[in-house]
Design an enzyme around this catalytic site. Structure first.
Site, PDB file in Angstrom:
ATOM      1  NE  ARG A   1     -28.660  28.852  -0.527  1.00  0.00           N
ATOM      2  CZ  ARG A   1     -29.214  30.146  -1.046  1.00  0.00           C
ATOM      3  NH1 ARG A   1     -30.251  29.486  -1.939  1.00  0.00           N
ATOM      4  NH2 ARG A   1     -28.993  31.094  -1.004  1.00  0.00           N
TER       5      ARG A   1
ATOM      6  CE  LYS B   1     -13.310  11.560   1.729  1.00  0.00           C
ATOM      7  NZ  LYS B   1     -11.986  10.920   1.852  1.00  0.00           N
TER       8      LYS B   1
ATOM      9  CG  HIS C   1      -4.164   7.730  -0.352  1.00  0.00           C
ATOM     10  ND1 HIS C   1      -4.404   6.260  -0.381  1.00  0.00           N
ATOM     11  CD2 HIS C   1      -4.993   7.956  -1.349  1.00  0.00           C
ATOM     12  CE1 HIS C   1      -5.292   5.726  -1.337  1.00  0.00           C
ATOM     13  NE2 HIS C   1      -5.504   6.784  -1.777  1.00  0.00           N
TER      14      HIS C   1
ATOM     15  CG  HIS D   1      -1.544  12.599  -0.967  1.00  0.00           C
ATOM     16  ND1 HIS D   1      -2.377  12.553  -0.011  1.00  0.00           N
ATOM     17  CD2 HIS D   1      -2.151  12.081  -2.089  1.00  0.00           C
ATOM     18  CE1 HIS D   1      -3.544  12.236  -0.525  1.00  0.00           C
ATOM     19  NE2 HIS D   1      -3.198  12.115  -1.792  1.00  0.00           N
TER      20      HIS D   1
ATOM     21  CG  HIS E   1      -3.825   9.124  -6.611  1.00  0.00           C
ATOM     22  ND1 HIS E   1      -3.495   9.888  -5.744  1.00  0.00           N
ATOM     23  CD2 HIS E   1      -4.660   8.375  -6.382  1.00  0.00           C
ATOM     24  CE1 HIS E   1      -4.120   9.364  -4.494  1.00  0.00           C
ATOM     25  NE2 HIS E   1      -4.971   8.657  -5.070  1.00  0.00           N
TER      26      HIS E   1
HETATM   27  N1  GLY Z   1     -11.060   8.230  -1.713  1.00  0.00           N
HETATM   28  C1  GLY Z   1     -11.106   8.060  -0.284  1.00  0.00           C
HETATM   29  C2  GLY Z   1     -12.551   8.104   0.333  1.00  0.00           C
HETATM   30  O1  GLY Z   1     -13.618   8.156  -0.467  1.00  0.00           O
HETATM   31  O2  GLY Z   1     -12.806   8.257   1.471  1.00  0.00           O
END
Ligand code: GLY
Length: 377
Positions: A133, A155, A260, A264, A277
């Site tokens: 966790r 992220k 993006h 995309h 990308h």
């Molecule tokens: N790659 C965009 C962000 O981290 O928000």
């Protein structure tokens, strides 16, 4: 999009920090840092074991250097690798990495290090977020795209049948180490694709950095070390600000997705092998400018030409070659699947002027199709 939090001036001599209160972390950027990874990371590790996650290429090129640096500082580290490339960013690979965590006897005092490009960082962070966790996580990016974007901001995730990056977690690292000398061995096309994200920062947030890029584009493209280090520093400074003001992307952080939504759609329509990308994002930034002009959002009429000139000088493609006449309609339809669409309306990040963006929900499909058409080759 307006944000009241002050945006700090550039100060290249100053240590960068992502200020998130008790979860704040430093971003160290300097040539030769990899060999000092042990001393720099020791204060951020919990004294437990460390699992380094790298793709097979990075493991072969730089794995021994990192392990030696960690062990020299008394850090008990092992390395596990996976096949290089986006197809590895799956739950199946994550599961193999959790098995590696178990085999390494990684307990709650342990740490996972993501060592490599975006795939390694995203996978390693997701593995760290879920193992027991949540254990400590560190990012050591080795590609330009990872140094200026994915390694900062927390992220993490995997690709699934439902789409890219739809399954994941926010997991901020405890430290980011970026050694720009590692970029010297990067594939030239991959390196240039990363420059699109660098240019993005100048356009969306920092006119002074945009002007610096105009003065240094060739030096950056040729990877002159001081230019590369400055570009990585400035990009991380700008990214850190967005993460600080909007960690979970409820507002201004969405500006980082400039280009993006179009990009995309291009990547998916042309097949992910056709574009890197950053290449698709660069073309997407041109399309975003065209849409901004059409909708009357763009106030600085000189911005598209400045952006085009920089894309060209940085060695990035400017146009997309469609396969058939129906492609613009298909591309426009694909934008509706973008993560930023809300209640059926597609939201685009559109430039007003350098350093100022607007998030605009657009229902005018003809305008979106024309924006795609504006950069067809
Ligand atoms: N790659 C965009 C962000 O981290 O928000």
């Amino acid at each position: 999009m307006h944000c009241a939090a002050p945006f700090p001036h550039s100060n290249p001599g100053v240590q960068l920090t992502v200020d998130l209160g008790p979860r704040s972390y430093p971003i160290h950027i300097a040539p030769g840092l990899l060999a000092r990874a042990g001393e720099l990371l020791a204060p951020h590790l919990g004294g437990g074991r460390v699992l380094v996650v790298a793709d097979a290429t990075v493991a072969r090129l730089h794995g021994e250097t990192l392990l030696a640096a960690l062990r020299a500082a008394g850090i008990d580290a092992v390395l596990t690798s996976f096949a290089a490339g986006e197809p590895s960013k799956t739950l199946a690979t994550a599961e193999r990495l959790w098995t590696a965590c178990a085999e390494a006897r990684l307990d709650r005092s342990g740490c996972v290090i993501g060592f490599g490009g975006g795939v390694s960082g995203d996978l390693a962070g997701f593995v760290a977020a879920c193992w027991m966790r949540g254990v400590r996580f560190v990012q050591i990016p080795t590609t330009l795209l990872a140094m200026v974007d994915s390694a900062v901001g927390g992220k993490t995730g995997v690709d699934t049948a439902a789409g890219k990056n739809l399954v994941g977690a926010f997991c901020q690292p405890a430290c980011v180490l970026a050694d720009p000398t590692l970029l010297a061995t990067m594939d030239p096309r991959e390196y240039r694709a990363g420059l699109a994200e660098v240019l993005k920062y100048g356009v969306i947030k920092d006119p002074a950095f945009l002007a610096w890029l105009e003065a240094n584009a060739e030096r950056l493209r040729e990877r002159e070390s001081d230019a590369v280090a400055h570009a990585v520093h400035e990009s991380c400074r700008i990214k850190a600000w967005y993460v600080q003001v909007d960690e979970f992307e409820r507002g201004p952080r969405a500006e980082l997705n400039y280009g993006h939504t179009f990009g995309h759609a291009l990547e998916t329509e042309a097949g992910y092998a056709a574009y890197l990308h950053g290449e698709a994002v660069g073309i997407g930034m041109r399309m975003a400018c065209a849409l901004a002009a059409r909708l009357g959002v763009l106030r600085d009429a000189g911005l598209p030409a400045r952006q085009d000139a920089l894309l060209r000088r940085l060695g990035l493609p400017l146009t997309h070659a469609p396969r058939d006449a129906g492609e613009t309609a298909r591309l426009a339809a694909r934008t509706a699947l973008d993560k930023k669409s809300a209640k059926g309306r597609v939201r685009f990040i559109l430039p007003v002027e350098p350093g100022r963006m607007e998030l605009r929900a657009v229902e005018d499909v003809a305008a979106v199709e024309d924006a795609f058409r504006s950069a067809l080759g």
